[in-house]
Scaffold this motif. Structure first.
Motif, PDB file in Angstrom:
ATOM      1  N   SER A 128      42.110  25.348  66.160  1.00 14.41           N
ATOM      2  CA  SER A 128      40.991  24.314  66.530  1.00 14.41           C
ATOM      3  C   SER A 128      40.233  24.807  65.259  1.00 14.41           C
ATOM      4  O   SER A 128      39.009  23.997  65.814  1.00 14.41           O
ATOM      5  CB  SER A 128      40.773  24.777  67.356  1.00 14.41           C
ATOM      6  N   ASP A 129      39.917  25.061  63.881  1.00 17.57           N
ATOM      7  CA  ASP A 129      39.372  24.602  62.542  1.00 17.57           C
ATOM      8  C   ASP A 129      38.839  23.491  62.929  1.00 17.57           C
ATOM      9  O   ASP A 129      39.800  22.227  62.577  1.00 17.57           O
ATOM     10  CB  ASP A 129      39.973  25.386  61.994  1.00 17.57           C
ATOM     11  N   SER A 130      37.959  22.899  62.187  1.00 18.61           N
ATOM     12  CA  SER A 130      37.517  21.521  62.130  1.00 18.61           C
ATOM     13  C   SER A 130      36.325  21.520  60.778  1.00 18.61           C
ATOM     14  O   SER A 130      35.365  22.785  60.924  1.00 18.61           O
ATOM     15  CB  SER A 130      36.867  20.915  63.074  1.00 18.61           C
ATOM     16  N   SER A 131      35.586  20.841  60.841  1.00 15.94           N
ATOM     17  CA  SER A 131      34.155  20.412  59.752  1.00 15.94           C
ATOM     18  C   SER A 131      34.131  21.351  59.087  1.00 15.94           C
ATOM     19  O   SER A 131      32.706  21.691  58.447  1.00 15.94           O
ATOM     20  CB  SER A 131      33.217  20.583  60.650  1.00 15.94           C
ATOM     21  N   PRO A 132      34.948  21.089  57.608  1.00 15.95           N
ATOM     22  CA  PRO A 132      35.055  22.406  56.814  1.00 15.95           C
ATOM     23  C   PRO A 132      34.158  22.315  55.154  1.00 15.95           C
ATOM     24  O   PRO A 132      34.163  20.704  55.194  1.00 15.95           O
ATOM     25  CB  PRO A 132      36.160  22.364  56.143  1.00 15.95           C
ATOM     26  N   THR A 133      33.383  22.278  54.831  1.00 16.19           N
ATOM     27  CA  THR A 133      32.467  22.196  54.472  1.00 16.19           C
ATOM     28  C   THR A 133      31.758  23.319  52.941  1.00 16.19           C
ATOM     29  O   THR A 133      31.787  24.527  53.155  1.00 16.19           O
ATOM     30  CB  THR A 133      30.831  21.853  54.448  1.00 16.19           C
ATOM     31  N   ILE A 134      32.087  22.761  51.617  1.00 17.87           N
ATOM     32  CA  ILE A 134      32.657  23.786  50.396  1.00 17.87           C
ATOM     33  C   ILE A 134      31.096  24.675  49.759  1.00 17.87           C
ATOM     34  O   ILE A 134      29.999  23.020  50.320  1.00 17.87           O
ATOM     35  CB  ILE A 134      32.514  22.771  49.002  1.00 17.87           C
ATOM     36  N   SER A 135      30.803  25.621  49.596  1.00 16.44           N
ATOM     37  CA  SER A 135      29.326  25.716  49.582  1.00 16.44           C
ATOM     38  C   SER A 135      28.957  25.298  47.586  1.00 16.44           C
ATOM     39  O   SER A 135      29.584  24.699  46.789  1.00 16.44           O
ATOM     40  CB  SER A 135      29.110  27.228  49.261  1.00 16.44           C
ATOM     41  N   PRO A 136      27.779  24.943  47.907  1.00 16.73           N
ATOM     42  CA  PRO A 136      27.115  24.556  46.391  1.00 16.73           C
ATOM     43  C   PRO A 136      27.792  24.980  45.124  1.00 16.73           C
ATOM     44  O   PRO A 136      27.693  24.626  44.128  1.00 16.73           O
ATOM     45  CB  PRO A 136      26.189  24.458  46.659  1.00 16.73           C
ATOM     46  N   ASP A 137      28.151  26.614  44.981  1.00 15.34           N
ATOM     47  CA  ASP A 137      28.423  26.449  44.344  1.00 15.34           C
ATOM     48  C   ASP A 137      29.836  26.970  44.016  1.00 15.34           C
ATOM     49  O   ASP A 137      30.547  27.485  43.014  1.00 15.34           O
ATOM     50  CB  ASP A 137      28.377  28.294  44.296  1.00 15.34           C
ATOM     51  N   GLY A 138      30.636  26.558  44.440  1.00 15.06           N
ATOM     52  CA  GLY A 138      32.050  26.378  45.186  1.00 15.06           C
ATOM     53  C   GLY A 138      33.284  27.008  45.130  1.00 15.06           C
ATOM     54  O   GLY A 138      34.047  27.150  45.306  1.00 15.06           O
ATOM     55  N   ALA A 139      32.401  28.322  45.777  1.00 13.09           N
ATOM     56  CA  ALA A 139      33.438  29.599  45.610  1.00 13.09           C
ATOM     57  C   ALA A 139      33.916  29.657  47.626  1.00 13.09           C
ATOM     58  O   ALA A 139      34.613  30.472  47.745  1.00 13.09           O
ATOM     59  CB  ALA A 139      31.915  30.774  45.724  1.00 13.09           C
ATOM     60  N   LYS A 140      32.951  29.112  48.806  1.00 12.01           N
ATOM     61  CA  LYS A 140      32.676  29.558  49.648  1.00 12.01           C
ATOM     62  C   LYS A 140      33.501  28.471  50.720  1.00 12.01           C
ATOM     63  O   LYS A 140      32.661  26.926  50.400  1.00 12.01           O
ATOM     64  CB  LYS A 140      32.072  30.054  50.667  1.00 12.01           C
ATOM     65  N   VAL A 141      34.129  28.145  51.674  1.00 13.45           N
ATOM     66  CA  VAL A 141      34.212  27.064  52.846  1.00 13.45           C
ATOM     67  C   VAL A 141      34.089  27.674  54.238  1.00 13.45           C
ATOM     68  O   VAL A 141      33.471  28.276  54.384  1.00 13.45           O
ATOM     69  CB  VAL A 141      35.946  26.800  52.784  1.00 13.45           C
ATOM     70  N   ALA A 142      33.095  26.605  54.662  1.00  9.79           N
ATOM     71  CA  ALA A 142      32.694  27.207  55.949  1.00  9.79           C
ATOM     72  C   ALA A 142      32.946  25.839  56.448  1.00  9.79           C
ATOM     73  O   ALA A 142      33.046  25.225  56.494  1.00  9.79           O
ATOM     74  CB  ALA A 142      30.568  27.240  56.069  1.00  9.79           C
ATOM     75  N   PHE A 143      33.603  26.413  58.073  1.00  8.40           N
ATOM     76  CA  PHE A 143      34.097  25.663  58.932  1.00  8.40           C
ATOM     77  C   PHE A 143      33.855  26.337  60.864  1.00  8.40           C
ATOM     78  O   PHE A 143      33.590  27.149  60.600  1.00  8.40           O
ATOM     79  CB  PHE A 143      35.592  25.235  58.400  1.00  8.40           C
ATOM     80  N   LEU A 144      33.505  24.825  61.414  1.00  9.91           N
ATOM     81  CA  LEU A 144      33.914  25.600  62.582  1.00  9.91           C
ATOM     82  C   LEU A 144      35.454  25.595  63.460  1.00  9.91           C
ATOM     83  O   LEU A 144      36.301  25.717  62.964  1.00  9.91           O
ATOM     84  CB  LEU A 144      33.827  24.755  63.639  1.00  9.91           C
ATOM     85  N   ARG A 145      35.326  26.875  64.563  1.00  9.37           N
ATOM     86  CA  ARG A 145      36.392  27.960  64.749  1.00  9.37           C
ATOM     87  C   ARG A 145      36.045  27.957  66.557  1.00  9.37           C
ATOM     88  O   ARG A 145      34.767  28.831  66.438  1.00  9.37           O
ATOM     89  CB  ARG A 145      36.895  29.230  63.779  1.00  9.37           C
ATOM     90  N   SER A 146      36.689  28.009  67.752  1.00  8.65           N
ATOM     91  CA  SER A 146      35.873  28.005  68.354  1.00  8.65           C
ATOM     92  C   SER A 146      35.986  29.545  69.093  1.00  8.65           C
ATOM     93  O   SER A 146      37.693  30.470  67.985  1.00  8.65           O
ATOM     94  CB  SER A 146      37.040  27.837  70.055  1.00  8.65           C
ATOM     95  N   ASP A 147      35.142  30.912  68.870  1.00 10.65           N
ATOM     96  CA  ASP A 147      35.277  31.626  69.724  1.00 10.65           C
ATOM     97  C   ASP A 147      35.715  31.750  70.919  1.00 10.65           C
ATOM     98  O   ASP A 147      36.702  31.307  71.569  1.00 10.65           O
ATOM     99  CB  ASP A 147      33.364  32.136  69.885  1.00 10.65           C
TER     100      ASP A 147
END
Length: 158
Positions: free
Chosen positions: A64-83
């Motif tokens: 159920s992963d969604s809403s990925p967004t890459i960090s400004p330096d291009g090294a990491k990805v933040a995304f949403l996942r249900s806890d």
């Protein structure tokens, strides 16, 4: 003779959404959505592809992963996942792969993650109930009493 469309065709369809391109334009992350034939549930995973964007691989193995967004330096990805409570929380993973880690634990869950310009923090939207204060954590809230400020396209809340 052509083959008729049946309800089983839903299992053959793959949809993609929420693309996010790295600042240098070399990497694309997006959500791949399928329907599992056995459980009849929708599954979404974060996929990553590098130029020339013809090969892609799964960055996450969640369902159920969604809403990925890459960090400004291009090294990491933040995304949403249900806890474990079923609330969406921010998780983070290196763009090169690795096990994602949960970095938020907000009682109301989160949505709409956005990196700060320097990449040191992430802003999110979270529902809070100012009448049900938790002693361990409570965000700064503003109580608005005029009705024109209370409609947020999800109905009245709080």
């Amino acid at each position: 003779m052509t083959k008729l469309i049946t309800p089983d065709h839903i299992f053959d369809l793959t949809s993609v959404s929420e693309p996010s391109l790295s600042p240098d334009g070399s990497t694309l992350v997006f959500v791949k959505i399928t329907v599992d034939r056995e459980t009849m549930t929708r599954e979404s995973r974060i996929m990553v592809s590098s130029q020339p964007f013809d090969e892609k691989s799964a960055l996450t193995d969640g369902t159920s992963d969604s809403s990925p967004t890459i960090s400004p330096d291009g090294a990491k990805v933040a995304f949403l996942r249900s806890d474990e409570r079923g609330k969406k929380q921010i998780c983070m993973s290196d763009l090169s792969g690795g096990e994602p880690r949960q970095v938020s634990d907000l009682p109301g869950g989160t949505s709409e993650p956005a990196w700060s310009p320097n990449g040191n923090s992430i802003a999110v939207v979270s529902s809070v109930d100012p009448d049900n204060r938790d002693d361990t954590w409570f965000p700064q809230t503003k109580v608005v009493r005029r009705i024109r400020y209370r409609h947020d396209h999800r109905g009245y809340t709080g």
